[in-house]
Design a protein around this motif. Structure first.
Motif, PDB file in Angstrom:
ATOM      1  N   GLY A 153     -15.182  -3.520   7.236  1.00 21.20           N
ATOM      2  CA  GLY A 153     -15.309  -2.078   7.076  1.00 21.20           C
ATOM      3  C   GLY A 153     -14.947  -1.561   5.696  1.00 21.20           C
ATOM      4  N   TYR A 154     -14.793  -2.455   4.724  1.00 27.07           N
ATOM      5  CA  TYR A 154     -14.419  -2.026   3.371  1.00 27.07           C
ATOM      6  C   TYR A 154     -15.649  -1.580   2.589  1.00 27.07           C
ATOM      7  N   GLN A 155     -15.561  -0.373   1.995  1.00 30.00           N
ATOM      8  CA  GLN A 155     -16.630   0.135   1.133  1.00 30.00           C
ATOM      9  C   GLN A 155     -16.055   0.842  -0.097  1.00 30.00           C
ATOM     10  N   GLY A 156     -14.893   0.401  -0.540  1.00 28.03           N
ATOM     11  CA  GLY A 156     -14.308   1.002  -1.733  1.00 28.03           C
ATOM     12  C   GLY A 156     -13.354   2.140  -1.418  1.00 28.03           C
ATOM     13  N   HIS A 157     -13.254   3.084  -2.372  1.00 32.41           N
ATOM     14  CA  HIS A 157     -12.353   4.238  -2.275  1.00 32.41           C
ATOM     15  C   HIS A 157     -10.889   3.789  -2.185  1.00 32.41           C
ATOM     16  N   ASP A 158     -10.546   2.760  -2.986  1.00 30.51           N
ATOM     17  CA  ASP A 158      -9.183   2.230  -2.977  1.00 30.51           C
ATOM     18  C   ASP A 158      -8.208   3.169  -3.674  1.00 30.51           C
ATOM     19  N   SER A 159      -6.966   3.105  -3.246  1.00 32.31           N
ATOM     20  CA  SER A 159      -5.856   3.653  -4.026  1.00 32.31           C
ATOM     21  C   SER A 159      -4.867   2.517  -4.238  1.00 32.31           C
ATOM     22  N   LEU A 160      -4.306   2.437  -5.448  1.00 27.24           N
ATOM     23  CA  LEU A 160      -3.394   1.351  -5.813  1.00 27.24           C
ATOM     24  C   LEU A 160      -2.092   1.944  -6.330  1.00 27.24           C
ATOM     25  N   GLN A 161      -0.975   1.339  -5.931  1.00 30.26           N
ATOM     26  CA  GLN A 161       0.322   1.786  -6.408  1.00 30.26           C
ATOM     27  C   GLN A 161       1.329   0.652  -6.281  1.00 30.26           C
ATOM     28  N   VAL A 162       2.482   0.824  -6.944  1.00 32.68           N
ATOM     29  CA  VAL A 162       3.567  -0.146  -6.856  1.00 32.68           C
ATOM     30  C   VAL A 162       4.656   0.431  -5.966  1.00 32.68           C
ATOM     31  N   LEU A 163       5.018  -0.328  -4.928  1.00 31.75           N
ATOM     32  CA  LEU A 163       6.105   0.060  -4.029  1.00 31.75           C
ATOM     33  C   LEU A 163       6.970  -1.168  -3.760  1.00 31.75           C
ATOM     34  N   SER A 164       8.267  -1.048  -4.046  1.00 36.00           N
ATOM     35  CA  SER A 164       9.219  -2.139  -3.763  1.00 36.00           C
ATOM     36  C   SER A 164       8.749  -3.470  -4.342  1.00 36.00           C
TER      37      SER A 164
END
Length: 212
Positions: A153-164
């Motif tokens: 079901g992946y079609q993009g629209h990612d968000s990326l961040q650094v946590l812990s």
């Protein structure tokens, strides 16, 4: 010596034609210079700074900048140590920088992460990572491709961040009949850790939130 009136009239006519020809030449040269000026102004758009941020870890400072305001941009990363230039490099981006962060490996090695969202309707997330190796700035391997259940079901629209000290990648889940605007399958989150720069990223777990 005296000239007859008809001869003087002919001389005036020839002189007038010569002056008119010179004026036309000057106008042509002036008009031809205008497109060159326009091209120079258009090229100047490439020098627009579309992103800029400084990050510091101890005595090391990272300067991140992109130029250009279209889909293709130039990323420049420069590193200074104790206030002195240490290393730099450039990469071409297909998209725009969303944010930057520093991530420490378990051994304390700082790594600069640049999160990029691609141009186009998919808005795919990309990670550009850098680490200092002596007096050189090296690229980290990219995030591994999604595989198995994580890719469903992946079609993009990612968000990326650094946590812990992990890179967290979140994206909506699309059902087969969903339009690009309207995912209906909830959200999936994939977490990655960086053991060391040479080994790259390791996927540690996948989490999924159902649609309400």
């Amino acid at each position: 010596m005296k000239h007859s009136l008809p001869f003087l009239g002919l001389l005036a006519t020839v002189t007038g034609l010569s002056l008119s020809s010179c004026d036309t030449t000057r106008e042509t040269v002036s008009t031809a210079a205008s497109p060159a000026t326009m091209r120079s102004e258009a090229n100047g758009l490439d020098t627009i700074t579309s992103y800029h941020r400084d990050l510091t870890q101890g005595t090391t400072q990272y300067n991140v900048k992109t130029t250009g305001d279209g889909s293709m941009r130039m990323l420049t990363v420069a590193v200074r140590q104790n206030g002195r230039p240490l290393a730099s490099r450039q990469d071409t981006l297909d998209g725009e920088v969303q944010q930057t962060a520093l991530l420490l490996t378990p051994g304390g090695q700082p790594n600069l992460l640049v999160f990029v969202q691609s141009a186009g309707s998919g808005s795919y997330g990309q990670l550009y990572g850098y680490w200092v190796d002596g007096q050189a700035l090296r690229r980290l391997p990219g995030l591994p491709d999604l595989a198995g259940a994580a890719s469903q079901g992946y079609q993009g629209h990612d968000s990326l961040q650094v946590l812990s000290q992990e890179v967290v990648r979140s994206f909506p889940i699309y059902a087969p009949a969903d339009a690009n605007c309207c995912p209906s399958g909830g959200q999936r989150t994939v977490r990655y850790t960086l053991v060391n720069p040479s080994q790259g990223w390791r996927q540690v777990r996948v989490e999924q939130t159902s649609a309400k």
